[in-house]
Design a protein around this motif. Structure first.
Motif, PDB file in Angstrom:
ATOM      1  N   SER A 106      48.711  42.434  19.891  1.00 63.48           N
ATOM      2  CA  SER A 106      48.563  43.635  20.169  1.00 63.48           C
ATOM      3  C   SER A 106      49.872  44.661  20.436  1.00 63.48           C
ATOM      4  CB  SER A 106      48.237  43.670  21.508  1.00 63.48           C
ATOM      5  OG  SER A 106      49.670  42.800  22.618  1.00 63.48           O
ATOM      6  N   ASP A 127      45.334  44.027  16.958  1.00 65.96           N
ATOM      7  CA  ASP A 127      44.417  44.662  17.850  1.00 65.96           C
ATOM      8  C   ASP A 127      45.874  45.539  18.207  1.00 65.96           C
ATOM      9  OD1 ASP A 127      43.426  45.547  19.930  1.00 65.96           O
ATOM     10  OD2 ASP A 127      44.054  43.962  21.373  1.00 65.96           O
ATOM     11  N   LYS A 129      46.258  50.534  19.322  1.00 63.98           N
ATOM     12  CA  LYS A 129      45.831  51.286  19.574  1.00 63.98           C
ATOM     13  C   LYS A 129      46.929  52.196  19.157  1.00 63.98           C
ATOM     14  CE  LYS A 129      44.247  49.305  23.495  1.00 63.98           C
ATOM     15  NZ  LYS A 129      44.360  49.411  25.492  1.00 63.98           N
ATOM     16  N   THR A 158      48.366  53.679  29.799  1.00 63.57           N
ATOM     17  CA  THR A 158      47.987  52.271  29.432  1.00 63.57           C
ATOM     18  C   THR A 158      48.553  51.042  30.500  1.00 63.57           C
ATOM     19  OG1 THR A 158      48.533  52.337  27.022  1.00 63.57           O
ATOM     20  CG2 THR A 158      49.351  50.564  27.534  1.00 63.57           C
ATOM     21  N   PRO A 159      48.209  50.061  30.716  1.00 64.38           N
ATOM     22  CA  PRO A 159      48.384  49.299  31.863  1.00 64.38           C
ATOM     23  C   PRO A 159      50.048  48.276  31.860  1.00 64.38           C
ATOM     24  CG  PRO A 159      46.500  48.753  31.539  1.00 64.38           C
ATOM     25  CD  PRO A 159      47.154  49.863  30.489  1.00 64.38           C
ATOM     26  N   SER A 160      50.521  48.237  32.568  1.00 63.77           N
ATOM     27  CA  SER A 160      52.125  47.611  32.527  1.00 63.77           C
ATOM     28  C   SER A 160      51.247  46.569  31.520  1.00 63.77           C
ATOM     29  CB  SER A 160      52.989  47.107  33.841  1.00 63.77           C
ATOM     30  OG  SER A 160      53.418  48.620  34.046  1.00 63.77           O
ATOM     31  N   GLN A 161      52.734  45.526  31.472  1.00 59.75           N
ATOM     32  CA  GLN A 161      52.493  44.016  30.883  1.00 59.75           C
ATOM     33  C   GLN A 161      51.470  43.843  29.109  1.00 59.75           C
ATOM     34  OE1 GLN A 161      54.969  41.189  31.287  1.00 59.75           O
ATOM     35  NE2 GLN A 161      56.326  42.444  32.212  1.00 59.75           N
ATOM     36  N   SER A 162      51.087  45.179  29.095  1.00 62.63           N
ATOM     37  CA  SER A 162      49.537  45.171  28.479  1.00 62.63           C
ATOM     38  C   SER A 162      49.917  45.213  26.603  1.00 62.63           C
ATOM     39  CB  SER A 162      48.873  45.659  28.678  1.00 62.63           C
ATOM     40  OG  SER A 162      49.558  47.198  28.648  1.00 62.63           O
ATOM     41  N   ALA A 163      51.148  45.657  26.125  1.00 60.15           N
ATOM     42  CA  ALA A 163      51.841  45.297  24.467  1.00 60.15           C
ATOM     43  C   ALA A 163      53.045  44.442  24.433  1.00 60.15           C
ATOM     44  CB  ALA A 163      51.979  46.841  24.263  1.00 60.15           C
ATOM     45  N   ASP A 164      52.429  43.714  22.803  1.00 61.64           N
ATOM     46  CA  ASP A 164      53.180  42.961  22.170  1.00 61.64           C
ATOM     47  C   ASP A 164      54.378  43.019  21.638  1.00 61.64           C
ATOM     48  OD1 ASP A 164      52.501  40.817  23.828  1.00 61.64           O
ATOM     49  OD2 ASP A 164      50.145  40.388  22.238  1.00 61.64           O
ATOM     50  N   ILE A 188      55.648  48.854  29.974  1.00 61.44           N
ATOM     51  CA  ILE A 188      53.627  48.917  28.954  1.00 61.44           C
ATOM     52  C   ILE A 188      54.336  46.813  28.528  1.00 61.44           C
ATOM     53  CG2 ILE A 188      52.325  49.345  27.435  1.00 61.44           C
ATOM     54  CD1 ILE A 188      52.598  51.797  28.052  1.00 61.44           C
ATOM     55  N   ARG A 190      54.986  43.537  26.978  1.00 64.99           N
ATOM     56  CA  ARG A 190      55.085  42.442  28.233  1.00 64.99           C
ATOM     57  C   ARG A 190      56.845  41.521  27.886  1.00 64.99           C
ATOM     58  NH1 ARG A 190      49.906  40.991  24.536  1.00 64.99           N
ATOM     59  NH2 ARG A 190      48.464  41.851  26.719  1.00 64.99           N
TER      60      ARG A 190
END
Length: 306
Positions: A106, A127, A129, A158-164, A188, A190
């Motif tokens: 992501s 994935d 954005k 954007t949610p926390s801990q949501s992107a690699d 944001i 991880r």
């Protein structure tokens, strides 16, 4: 920070919080307004600051130029073609670099421009954005790549801990609220996430050769001008751990040619631009600290931001 008549005068270095900022250079906005701006240099970490730069509500007009080709897909000039060649080559190189360090698939690209990079990543099963402040660029991204880019406010939704992976390719130098953006990016990502930042390097051979005519000053759109040391100092304070850095090999040619264009163009200047670009490129092969542009890789630090 002092704001007068929608102009910002920075009194504290945003990288290291030092207050000793001294005049460094006078530079002209060759690309759009032809206005002159004074650069100040932090005597501690080396960050260079565009003083009296336009406030965020005022700076949009400095991007409204046909010459700002990062927001164009239809340029036909020699410089446009050079830019497109570099862009295509670098998209592949960036993807391979990201795959070497990332643990997931992501990705959020901040300052996505016309969406070319995230369209490339999406075509390789990522994935993605994208966030882009320029409305025209968002429109071009949809028309050219069927990519829907979000406005900057989406970063803070954007949610926390949501992107690699989060990428900023020649974007951080444009950001007014550095602390605010870096804090949000850290949240944001991880815990095993990676941040990739590409920036011009004013310590490069081509920057030293061209001085105030160096194409990558790009005032006042570039608010901050980083050296390798200053970006590491700033990111460490924001709660990131430095991992590695790589030279962006073709940027030296592009920036040298752009600098020669600002000096008047012509065949002789074209040859000289290619020569300076080659020397800068070769120097960067042995020392990325001297590259025209540098890709920095960071991961979240276990310690909290300072």
């Amino acid at each position: 920070m002092r704001i007068t008549m929608n102009k910002v005068f920075v009194e504290v270095c945003p990288a290291c919080l030092t207050t000793v900022l001294l005049p460094h250079l006078h530079v002209t906005d060759f690309r759009a307004s032809k206005e002159s701006f004074e650069l100040y240099r932090c005597q501690n970490c080396g960050l260079v600051i565009t003083q009296n730069h336009p406030a965020e509500i005022e700076i949009t007009r400095y991007y409204e130029t046909e010459d700002y080709i990062s927001h164009s897909e239809n340029g036909t000039s020699v410089m446009d073609r050079v830019y497109y060649f570099i862009r295509n080559w670098m998209a592949r190189r960036k993807r391979k670099l990201i795959q070497r360090y990332a643990k997931g698939h992501s990705l959020i690209d901040i300052g996505a421009g016309t969406g070319f990079f995230i369209a490339h990543m999406q075509s390789h099963e990522w994935d993605v954005k994208g966030i882009e402040p320029n409305a025209q660029a968002r429109q071009v991204a949809f028309q050219s790549h069927r990519i829907l880019l979000s406005e900057p406010a989406a970063l803070f939704e954007t949610p926390s801990q949501s992107a690699d992976v989060i990428t900023m390719w020649h974007v951080l130098e444009h950001v007014h609220a550095l602390d605010k953006y870096l804090d949000r990016i850290r949240k944001i990502l991880r815990d095993n996430g990676v941040l990739f930042i590409a920036l011009p390097n004013y310590k490069s051979l081509d920057a030293n050769f061209y001085g105030p005519d160096w194409g990558a000053w790009d005032v006042p759109r570039h608010l901050w001008h980083f050296s390798p040391n200053s970006v590491k100092v700033m990111l460490a304070r924001a709660g990131f751990e430095f991992v590695h850095q790589y030279a962006m090999p073709f940027d030296a040619f592009y920036v040298a040619l752009l600098s020669e264009k600002y000096r008047g163009g012509g065949f002789v200047r074209l040859i000289r631009g290619m020569t300076i670009g080659l020397f800068s490129y070769l120097r960067a092969l042995f020392n990325s600290e001297k590259a025209s542009s540098v890709i920095y890789i960071f991961k979240k630090s276990n310690s909290l931001p300072q």
